[in-house]
Enzyme design. Sequence first.
Site, short mmCIF file in Angstrom:
data_model
loop_
_atom_site.label_atom_id
_atom_site.label_comp_id
_atom_site.label_asym_id
_atom_site.label_seq_id
_atom_site.Cartn_x
_atom_site.Cartn_y
_atom_site.Cartn_z
CG ASP A 1 -1.48 -14.29 -18.76
OD1 ASP A 1 -2.03 -15.40 -18.67
OD2 ASP A 1 -1.37 -13.51 -17.79
CG ASP B 1 -9.77 -14.97 -17.63
OD1 ASP B 1 -10.85 -14.40 -17.93
OD2 ASP B 1 -9.09 -14.63 -16.65
CG ASP C 1 -0.24 -17.39 -16.42
OD1 ASP C 1 -0.72 -17.81 -17.47
OD2 ASP C 1 -0.91 -16.79 -15.56
CD GLU D 1 -5.69 -16.98 -17.45
OE1 GLU D 1 -6.42 -16.30 -16.72
OE2 GLU D 1 -4.49 -16.73 -17.62
CG HIS E 1 -7.67 -7.52 -10.92
ND1 HIS E 1 -7.23 -7.65 -12.21
CD2 HIS E 1 -7.52 -8.75 -10.36
CE1 HIS E 1 -6.85 -8.90 -12.43
NE2 HIS E 1 -7.02 -9.59 -11.32
CG ASP F 1 -6.80 -4.10 -12.86
OD1 ASP F 1 -5.69 -4.27 -12.32
OD2 ASP F 1 -7.56 -5.02 -13.22
CD GLU G 1 -8.90 -16.55 -13.83
OE1 GLU G 1 -9.72 -15.61 -13.78
OE2 GLU G 1 -7.76 -16.42 -14.26
CG ASP H 1 -6.17 -12.83 -17.76
OD1 ASP H 1 -5.31 -11.93 -17.87
OD2 ASP H 1 -6.36 -13.47 -16.71
C1 XUL Z 1 -3.79 -14.45 -13.09
C2 XUL Z 1 -5.13 -14.24 -13.64
C3 XUL Z 1 -5.93 -13.16 -13.03
C4 XUL Z 1 -7.38 -13.47 -12.93
C5 XUL Z 1 -8.17 -12.46 -12.15
O1 XUL Z 1 -3.12 -15.52 -13.63
O2 XUL Z 1 -5.54 -14.91 -14.56
O3 XUL Z 1 -5.71 -11.99 -13.75
O4 XUL Z 1 -7.97 -13.59 -14.18
O5 XUL Z 1 -7.63 -12.16 -10.93
CO CO Z 2 -7.30 -14.92 -15.67
#
Ligand code: XUL
Ligand code: CO
Length: 441
Positions: free
Chosen positions: A308, A295, A306, A267, A100, A103, A231, A338
Site C-alpha cells: 500500500d 484505490d 500488500d 486497487e 470504513h 475508522d 474491490e 488507499d
Molecule cells: C485492503 C483494502 C481495503 C479496502 C476497503 O487491502 O484495500 O482498505 O479498500 O475495505
Molecule cells: Co483498497
Amino acid sequence: MAYFKNVNKVNYEGPSTQNPFAFKYYNPEETMKNGQTMEEFLRFSVAYWHTFVGDGSDPFGQGTMVRPWNKFSGMDLAKARVEAGFELFEKLNVPFFCFHDVDIAPEGETLKETYDNLDEIVGMLKGYMKTSKTKLLWNTANMFTHPRWLHGAASSPNADVFAYAAAKVKKGLEVGKELGAENYVFWGGREGYETLLNTDMKLEQDNLARFFHMAKDYAQEIGFDAQFLIEPKPKEPTKHQYDFDVATGLAFLQSYDLTDHFKFNIEANHATLAGHSFEHELRVARINGMLGSVDANQGDTLLGWDTDEFPTDMYATTLAMYEILKNGGLGTGGLNFDAKLRRGSFEPDDLFHGHIAGMDSFAIGAKVAERLIEDKVFDSFVDERYSSYKEGIGLDIVEGKTDLHKLEKYALELGSIRNHSGRQEKLKGLLNQYLLEALTK
Ligand code: XUL
Ligand code: CO
C-alpha cells in the site's frame, strides 16, 4: 486546534519550485483536453484509515506514527480525528475522502452502542461537510478486523455472523445516504477460504450473492443511489478471496445477476498481488463497462504482500490514466489514496509528502496519457495491427458470416501466411519519449 502546524495550504507552484509543500504537476484549476479541470477529472480522495488511524505497526513491531491527536482516546479521539481530517483535506485541497465505519467511530460493547457512536461522529462529519468542499467518495463496512469475522462475514459458516454483517451494511448504507456518498464499497477481506477441507464453497458464494442482493434492495428502498463497487483482491488476509480479480469478480456478478448494480474499485497493489499489472485490471474493467473507481497505491515488486505505498511510479500512473481517459473518466468514482506511509516516515508532515507525491504522479500520468491518446500513438498502431479484420475474410469473421467449413476452404487456398512485427520495443520507446517530453515542457 491545528494539528499540522508546519503546513499551510498546498498550492500549485510548478515543476521548478523548491517548496516541498507545493504541487509540482497537479494544478487543480488547469483545464484538461476534455474540458474538465484536473480537480474535476482526477477526483482525489484521502483514505481515513491510513491517514488518521494507521499507526505504522507491523507483525514484528508496534506503531511508530507520531500523531498529535493520539493524546485522546475513545470518542474524544474519534472527534479529534475529524478535526485533523478536515484540516488536512482543506490544506491538501482534496475534493473527497473515504472511510470504513470503524475508522470514524469506535465499536461499542453492543451493536446498538456502535450505532450510537457512529451517529454522533456522522453528525459531526455532516457539520464539517456543510462548510467544506470535501465530499464523501465512498464508505464501507470493516468486516475483517474484529474476531467475529474469523471465518468470514457474508460467507461465514455462522448465520449469526451473516446477520451481524447485514446489520453493519444496512447502517453503512444509511450513513452513506446521510453524508451523500457517491459510491458504496465492498471488499471481501475475509470472504474466502483457508482450506477447502472445511468449506462449502457453493453455499458461501450463494450467500455472498444473497447478501449483495439484499444490500442493493435496501439501497433502493431508502433511495440511496450510490454506485456499488466491488474491490477485487486475490488473497491477504485469506488464502483465497472470492473477489480474486476483475475477471473473477465479473464472472461472479454475471452468475448471480448483479452486473447492473456493481462496478469495480480497482486497487493497484491488489492487481499486482493477483499477478496482473494495474493497467490490466483497469482494461478488463473498462472493456466490460465496469470501471468504477480506483484505490491509488502501489506495491513493491520485491515483496509478495500488500505494501500500500503512495503511488510514484510514473509508468504505472500514465498507463492507468490512459485506461481512465479511454473510459471517459471515472464517473462517480475517484482516485482514492488507499496508501500508507512507510513505518520510518512517522511524522505528520510525511502525510503531506505522501499525498503530494501521489497527486503529482497522477497529474503527470494524466498529461502524458492525454497526449498519447490525442496523437494516437498506440491507437494508430493497434488499428493497423488488426486491419485484417476490416476487410475480406477478417470482416466476415467479425460480422459472423463464416463457419469452420468456409474458413477451412479459405485456409486451404492460402499461400504463405505473413505476420507483422508487434514493435513492442518501439512502442515502449515512444512511451518514454512522451513521458520525458511532458516533464521537460
Ligand atoms: C485492503 C483494502 C481495503 C479496502 C476497503 O487491502 O484495500 O482498505 O479498500 O475495505
Ligand atoms: Co483498497
